[in-house]
Design an enzyme around this catalytic site. Structure first.
Site, mmCIF file in Angstrom:
data_model
loop_
_atom_site.group_PDB
_atom_site.id
_atom_site.type_symbol
_atom_site.label_atom_id
_atom_site.label_comp_id
_atom_site.label_asym_id
_atom_site.label_seq_id
_atom_site.Cartn_x
_atom_site.Cartn_y
_atom_site.Cartn_z
ATOM 1 N N CYS A 61 0.816 -1.221 0.000
ATOM 2 C CA CYS A 61 0.000 0.000 0.000
ATOM 3 C C CYS A 61 0.846 1.265 0.000
ATOM 4 O O CYS A 61 0.400 2.316 -0.493
ATOM 5 C CB CYS A 61 -0.900 0.049 1.236
ATOM 6 S SG CYS A 61 -1.446 -1.529 1.876
ATOM 7 N N ASP A 93 -3.578 -3.273 7.672
ATOM 8 C CA ASP A 93 -4.555 -4.245 8.168
ATOM 9 C C ASP A 93 -4.327 -5.653 7.638
ATOM 10 O O ASP A 93 -4.550 -6.633 8.350
ATOM 11 C CB ASP A 93 -5.971 -3.787 7.822
ATOM 12 C CG ASP A 93 -6.371 -2.542 8.601
ATOM 13 O OD1 ASP A 93 -5.558 -2.078 9.418
ATOM 14 O OD2 ASP A 93 -7.476 -2.038 8.380
ATOM 15 N N CYS A 134 -2.640 2.958 3.018
ATOM 16 C CA CYS A 134 -3.337 1.984 3.855
ATOM 17 C C CYS A 134 -4.619 2.564 4.454
ATOM 18 O O CYS A 134 -4.756 3.772 4.624
ATOM 19 C CB CYS A 134 -2.430 1.511 4.987
ATOM 20 S SG CYS A 134 -1.216 0.306 4.450
ATOM 21 N N ASP A 135 -5.499 1.665 4.859
ATOM 22 C CA ASP A 135 -6.859 2.024 5.275
ATOM 23 C C ASP A 135 -6.938 3.214 6.226
ATOM 24 O O ASP A 135 -7.655 4.177 5.980
ATOM 25 C CB ASP A 135 -7.527 0.822 5.962
ATOM 26 C CG ASP A 135 -7.771 -0.328 5.014
ATOM 27 O OD1 ASP A 135 -7.499 -0.179 3.810
ATOM 28 O OD2 ASP A 135 -8.236 -1.381 5.469
ATOM 29 N N LYS A 136 -6.247 3.145 7.361
ATOM 30 C CA LYS A 136 -6.413 4.175 8.388
ATOM 31 C C LYS A 136 -5.648 5.444 8.067
ATOM 32 O O LYS A 136 -5.925 6.496 8.630
ATOM 33 C CB LYS A 136 -5.968 3.646 9.769
ATOM 34 C CG LYS A 136 -6.645 2.358 10.185
ATOM 35 C CD LYS A 136 -8.158 2.447 10.086
ATOM 36 C CE LYS A 136 -8.809 1.085 10.259
ATOM 37 N NZ LYS A 136 -8.463 0.096 9.232
ATOM 38 N N CYS A 206 -5.361 -2.471 -1.306
ATOM 39 C CA CYS A 206 -6.249 -3.579 -1.688
ATOM 40 C C CYS A 206 -7.250 -3.136 -2.752
ATOM 41 O O CYS A 206 -7.830 -2.047 -2.666
ATOM 42 C CB CYS A 206 -6.993 -4.103 -0.460
ATOM 43 S SG CYS A 206 -5.897 -4.848 0.761
ATOM 44 N N GLU A 456 -10.625 -5.318 13.501
ATOM 45 C CA GLU A 456 -11.389 -5.889 12.397
ATOM 46 C C GLU A 456 -11.346 -7.407 12.490
ATOM 47 O O GLU A 456 -10.399 -7.970 13.034
ATOM 48 C CB GLU A 456 -10.806 -5.452 11.054
ATOM 49 C CG GLU A 456 -11.038 -3.989 10.736
ATOM 50 C CD GLU A 456 -10.507 -3.613 9.363
ATOM 51 O OE1 GLU A 456 -9.891 -4.463 8.702
ATOM 52 O OE2 GLU A 456 -10.710 -2.453 8.961
ATOM 53 N N SER A 482 -13.837 -5.752 8.427
ATOM 54 C CA SER A 482 -13.071 -5.165 7.345
ATOM 55 C C SER A 482 -13.997 -4.685 6.250
ATOM 56 O O SER A 482 -15.103 -5.203 6.064
ATOM 57 C CB SER A 482 -12.116 -6.226 6.783
ATOM 58 O OG SER A 482 -11.562 -5.812 5.564
#
Length: 579
Positions: A61, A93, A134-136, A206, A456, A482
């Site tokens: 990521c 994650d 990345c997600d966060k 992702c 998650e 998730s």
């Protein structure tokens, strides 16, 4: 003698935060540091633009962010600014999933925001371009932009290219689900190994409509990112073009004085929630949008988000519930196509200003909705008439809960509870098949305070799907699921178990009834029995009694308000941008 108080181009340094480190005789020691780094007198007296990335070698990521930051810096320089690059952390994650490492994930969102804030404050930077993968890291970067309120532009690092396995596009979620297939004896060691080797073929986040791509869509919908910047996959050179343009854009914002809180208004947040629902996005959108709003002092909680979800059609056929990945969206025109469909359908506020200096409607004026594709549908022909994510409320979750319904056929579930007080116990039960079809698996003490960190649960849900049990049981948790989770999986149940919410009082065998069509979640236990259980209930201590997770547990609030860790914009007596 050198002129130590400069006006460069149209930028008057005497009115910018960086005057505190560059202007006047008393700042000679400060300027000496900049000369030490090879900067010229002219560069020192230009506006300073923080270029913050989450570059690291933790995961794919993030590995392209440093490259893209160089393009941002080029754009800043061309437009008359001086870029100052710095990095912050991420917790990825996909690597933290399924073990105690996931407790660090949501915590990292606030650490990212805090660390960028401290870097910007400590060095008196005038503007910010934030790059995240990345997600966060996406909401973390957007949160700090609202907190500081300096002219800011967000840029997504881009998604990963899809892998190919046995002729089909795959993502990392297919690997998580393959673990369940393998444990059920339906996948060989050789096939599992082949899949893990091909699922993630490049840099980038992702590839499905999981949290990263959901929040990337949000960045364009809210107006913090340039139109089209969220779409190109990470390896594509076009990302470098968007980087350069983002650098130029932040300098225009500095010149015009347009700030994040001028852009992220209540209406812009509503646009963001519409895009989460319409794209079948991550349930984590229901956590991050309230947190972003909180930074600007806007009340926009889970109830507000879910009200918008209810009236928004689901039109993007994206994984995990659908068929397509982020690259497919890019190939038909990117996020602007999704926004155009929603604007034409009357679901967006087109008059919201954006970092381009134009309104959302003006940005989309020349976008043509492509008819020869089925990745994104027009709102007149939705996949379903209500959003791919919905809110639930009832006796089990008085403060609300959230579930992703995209791809689900059955929107109701009623069954007996089987309770687990941590994710590991639930995963072991799934792996060993010590649960029954028709049960509601309850995973509790995983909320923001109780985990701590609100983990998650993708490892558990994906394993169920891999076993073919994804639609035969339901899961509920005060933690999170998730963005890649599918099935009847209800997260963010509040109040959480750690503070004595109803989820803490459930016993094995209690009947739980959920209806995602009408938005209810009920614990079928009498008030009298619940009162008895409550009187016998006592808070539990977790194992993190020092360090960052302990500190987080002391300050974090409820999931319905975004699991925030400070009082937010409403409590401010000054804003950094005005120092």
């Amino acid at each position: 003698m050198p002129d130590d108080t400069k006006k460069t181009n149209s930028f008057d340094k005497s009115k910018l935060p960086s005057r505190h480190v560059t202007e006047g005789p008393e700042r000679a020691p400060h300027r000496s540091y900049y000369y030490a780094m090879g900067m010229t007198e002219e560069e020192i007296h230009r506006p300073f633009v923080g270029v913050a990335t989450c570059w690291n070698e933790a995961a794919p990521c993030n590995i392209s962010l440093s490259r893209q930051a160089q393009s941002v810096k080029k754009g800043v320089i061309e437009a008359g600014g001086t870029p100052r690059e710095f990095t912050t952390i991420t917790v990825t994650d996909g690597l933290a999933m399924g073990h105690a490492g996931m407790k660090s994930s949501l915590v990292s969102r606030d650490v990212i925001a805090d660390s960028v804030e401290l870097t910007m404050r400590g060095h008196s930077y005038d503007a910010l371009v934030g790059l995240a993968g990345c997600d966060k890291s996406l909401p973390g970067m957007m949160m700090v932009m609202l907190r500081l309120n300096v002219p800011s532009v967000f840029m997504y690092g881009g998604s990963i290219l899809p892998g190919t396995f046995k002729g089909k596009d795959v993502t990392v979620v297919d690997v998580f689900e393959a673990v369940g297939q393998h444990s059920a004896g339906n996948m060989s060691d050789e096939d599992l190994f082949e899949l893990e080797c091909v699922a993630c073929p490049s840099a980038g986040s992702c590839g499905g409509q999981f949290t990263a791509n959901t929040m990337a869509c949000v960045s364009e919908a809210m107006g913090l990112a340039l139109p089209g910047s969220a779409g190109a996959p990470a390896p594509y050179e076009s990302r470098d073009h968007f980087g350069e343009e983002s650098g130029k854009a932040v300098m225009r914002l500095l010149e015009t004085g347009l700030r994040p809180r001028d852009i992220v208004t209540r209406k812009a947040l509503e646009n963001a929630a519409v895009v989460v629902a319409a794209s079948g996005g991550s349930t984590n959108g229901g956590l991050h949008l309230p947190a972003i709003a909180h930074e600007a002092g806007i009340k926009f909680d889970l109830d507000d988000v879910c009200e918008i979800f209810k009236r928004t059609p689901y039109i993007a056929d994206l994984k995990p519930g659908g068929r397509y990945v982020a690259k497919d969206v890019y190939d038909i025109g990117g996020v602007p196509v999704l926004l155009k469909a929603l604007l034409d359908g009357g679901y967006l506020h087109g008059d919201c200003i954006t970092v381009s200096g134009k309104t959302l409607a003006e940005n989309l004026a020349d976008v043509k909705f492509p008819e020869d594709q089925d990745v994104i549908r027009p709102t007149s022909n939705p996949i379903s008439s209500t959003g791919g994510v919905v809110g639930l409320k009832g006796s089990l979750a008085p403060d609300g809960a959230i579930v992703k319904v995209a791809g689900m056929e059955n929107l109701t579930f009623r069954g007996p509870a089987r309770c687990f007080d941590c994710e590991e116990d639930a995963f072991a039960a799934v792996e060993n098949k010590t649960f029954k079809e028709g049960e509601v698996l309850v995973i509790r003490y995983e909320g923001p305070r109780g985990g701590p960190g609100m983990r998650e649960m993708l490892s558990t849900t994906a394993a169920l799907y891999g076993q073919g049990m994804g639609d035969k049981v339901a899961l509920i948790t005060d933690g999170r699921f998730s963005g890649a989770t599918r099935g009847f999986c209800v997260g963010h149940v509040g109040p959480e178990a750690a503070v004595g919410g109803p989820i803490a009082l459930i016993e094995d065998g209690d009947m739980i009834a959920m209806d995602a069509d009408v938005g209810t979640i009920e614990l079928e236990v009498s008030d009298e029995d619940l009162a008895k259980r409550r009187s016998a209930w006592a808070p539990r201590a977790h194992n993190f009694q020092s360090g960052a997770l302990w500190k987080y547990a002391q300050t974090v609030g409820d999931a319905k308000d975004g699991a925030v860790t400070h009082p937010g914009g409403e409590a401010e007596t000054h804003v950094y941008a005005d120092i």
